[in-house]
Design a protein around this motif. Sequence first.
Motif, PDB file in Angstrom:
ATOM      1  N   LYS A  19       0.833  -1.209   0.000  1.00  0.00           N
ATOM      2  CA  LYS A  19       0.000   0.000   0.000  1.00  0.00           C
ATOM      3  C   LYS A  19       0.870   1.262   0.000  1.00  0.00           C
ATOM      4  N   ALA A  20       1.882   1.251  -0.865  1.00  0.00           N
ATOM      5  CA  ALA A  20       2.801   2.389  -0.954  1.00  0.00           C
ATOM      6  C   ALA A  20       2.096   3.605  -1.538  1.00  0.00           C
ATOM      7  N   THR A  21       2.336   4.763  -0.951  1.00  0.00           N
ATOM      8  CA  THR A  21       1.768   6.006  -1.467  1.00  0.00           C
ATOM      9  C   THR A  21       2.842   6.890  -2.098  1.00  0.00           C
ATOM     10  N   ARG A  22       4.117   6.534  -1.873  1.00  0.00           N
ATOM     11  CA  ARG A  22       5.232   7.227  -2.517  1.00  0.00           C
ATOM     12  C   ARG A  22       6.206   6.186  -3.058  1.00  0.00           C
ATOM     13  N   VAL A  23       6.668   6.405  -4.288  1.00  0.00           N
ATOM     14  CA  VAL A  23       7.623   5.498  -4.916  1.00  0.00           C
ATOM     15  C   VAL A  23       8.723   6.329  -5.563  1.00  0.00           C
ATOM     16  N   VAL A  24       9.966   5.904  -5.367  1.00  0.00           N
ATOM     17  CA  VAL A  24      11.113   6.564  -5.993  1.00  0.00           C
ATOM     18  C   VAL A  24      11.860   5.544  -6.842  1.00  0.00           C
ATOM     19  N   ILE A  25      12.252   5.944  -8.053  1.00  0.00           N
ATOM     20  CA  ILE A  25      13.173   5.151  -8.867  1.00  0.00           C
ATOM     21  C   ILE A  25      14.365   6.049  -9.175  1.00  0.00           C
ATOM     22  N   ASP A  26      15.534   5.647  -8.675  1.00  0.00           N
ATOM     23  CA  ASP A  26      16.724   6.501  -8.721  1.00  0.00           C
ATOM     24  C   ASP A  26      17.938   5.709  -9.220  1.00  0.00           C
ATOM     25  N   PRO A  27      18.422   6.004 -10.450  1.00  0.00           N
ATOM     26  CA  PRO A  27      17.847   6.874 -11.461  1.00  0.00           C
ATOM     27  C   PRO A  27      17.098   6.058 -12.513  1.00  0.00           C
ATOM     28  N   ILE A  28      16.027   6.603 -13.029  1.00  0.00           N
ATOM     29  CA  ILE A  28      15.254   5.920 -14.063  1.00  0.00           C
ATOM     30  C   ILE A  28      16.056   5.806 -15.350  1.00  0.00           C
ATOM     31  N   SER A  29      17.036   6.692 -15.539  1.00  0.00           N
ATOM     32  CA  SER A  29      17.826   6.687 -16.774  1.00  0.00           C
ATOM     33  C   SER A  29      18.614   5.394 -16.939  1.00  0.00           C
ATOM     34  N   LEU A  30      19.018   4.746 -15.848  1.00  0.00           N
ATOM     35  CA  LEU A  30      19.710   3.464 -15.965  1.00  0.00           C
ATOM     36  C   LEU A  30      18.752   2.367 -16.424  1.00  0.00           C
ATOM     37  N   PHE A  31      17.482   2.485 -16.064  1.00  0.00           N
ATOM     38  CA  PHE A  31      16.475   1.556 -16.581  1.00  0.00           C
ATOM     39  C   PHE A  31      16.245   1.807 -18.068  1.00  0.00           C
ATOM     40  N   GLU A  32      16.184   3.067 -18.455  1.00  0.00           N
ATOM     41  CA  GLU A  32      16.021   3.402 -19.869  1.00  0.00           C
ATOM     42  C   GLU A  32      17.178   2.861 -20.706  1.00  0.00           C
ATOM     43  N   ASP A  33      18.367   2.838 -20.114  1.00  0.00           N
ATOM     44  CA  ASP A  33      19.552   2.354 -20.836  1.00  0.00           C
ATOM     45  C   ASP A  33      19.443   0.878 -21.225  1.00  0.00           C
ATOM     46  N   LEU A  34      18.558   0.139 -20.562  1.00  0.00           N
ATOM     47  CA  LEU A  34      18.447  -1.292 -20.829  1.00  0.00           C
ATOM     48  C   LEU A  34      17.946  -1.584 -22.239  1.00  0.00           C
ATOM     49  N   PHE A  35      17.263  -0.621 -22.840  1.00  0.00           N
ATOM     50  CA  PHE A  35      16.671  -0.860 -24.152  1.00  0.00           C
ATOM     51  C   PHE A  35      17.620  -0.405 -25.250  1.00  0.00           C
TER      52      PHE A  35
END
Length: 232
Positions: free
Chosen positions: A115-131
């Motif tokens: 039941k998370a109300t806040r989520v952080v992804i740090d950094p999303i750019s490393l996830f984008e790099d996967l493609f």
Amino acid sequence: MNSDRVKIGIPGLDDMLGGGLIKNSICSIIGTYGTGKTTFSLEFVWEGLKKKENIIYISLEEREGRILTYMEQKGWDVKPYLNKSLFVIKLDPTDFNLANNRIKNELPKLIEEVKATRVVIDPISLFEDLFTTDSERRQEMFRFIEGLRDKNCTIMLTSETHRDNVFSSRHGLIEYLSDTVILLRYVRPSDLSAVHLALEVVKMRMSLHSREIKPYELQQDQVLVYSEANVF
């Protein structure tokens, strides 16, 4: 209305945002190295913990221990929250299948479970790099972001700037998918006497916001945004 706002926890910045982020929106913090992207996201986390919210922090760069140490160095006692209302997850961006599966498939389920109300992804750019291609990246990121919009949580993403454009994220994509975009950057006076930090709210859907560029400081225990000051 402030009752519908989610405060980041940095007073001057929350003022610039009209009282905070829109609830259940997606915010991107974009900046080059040393501008405090992780620090801003940790302020967002701590503000939520103080309000007794459940929070997920996905790190694709720093180990869990380092993230917790950063928070403790600010004088924040996070141990009582760990794995109860604060869930810190370290992913290895070099393992494509694992990182891709956990972010795209497991994160939405985890948000519902805790039941998370806040989520952080740090950094999303490393996830984008996967493609490997721009078209695949756009398609997968659009699906991912749209899937998170149904999860009743406010999301903060951090991204490095593009190496040739300090006003753009690394892939020039996440700012189009986000509701709010906050840009962090260096300002160098013409006399080269010092280097200063400045931020601007580049975009904020569904809300009036300050369009001025404001100076800020990263101090040991807080971030100070001088919303009443002008940039040099």
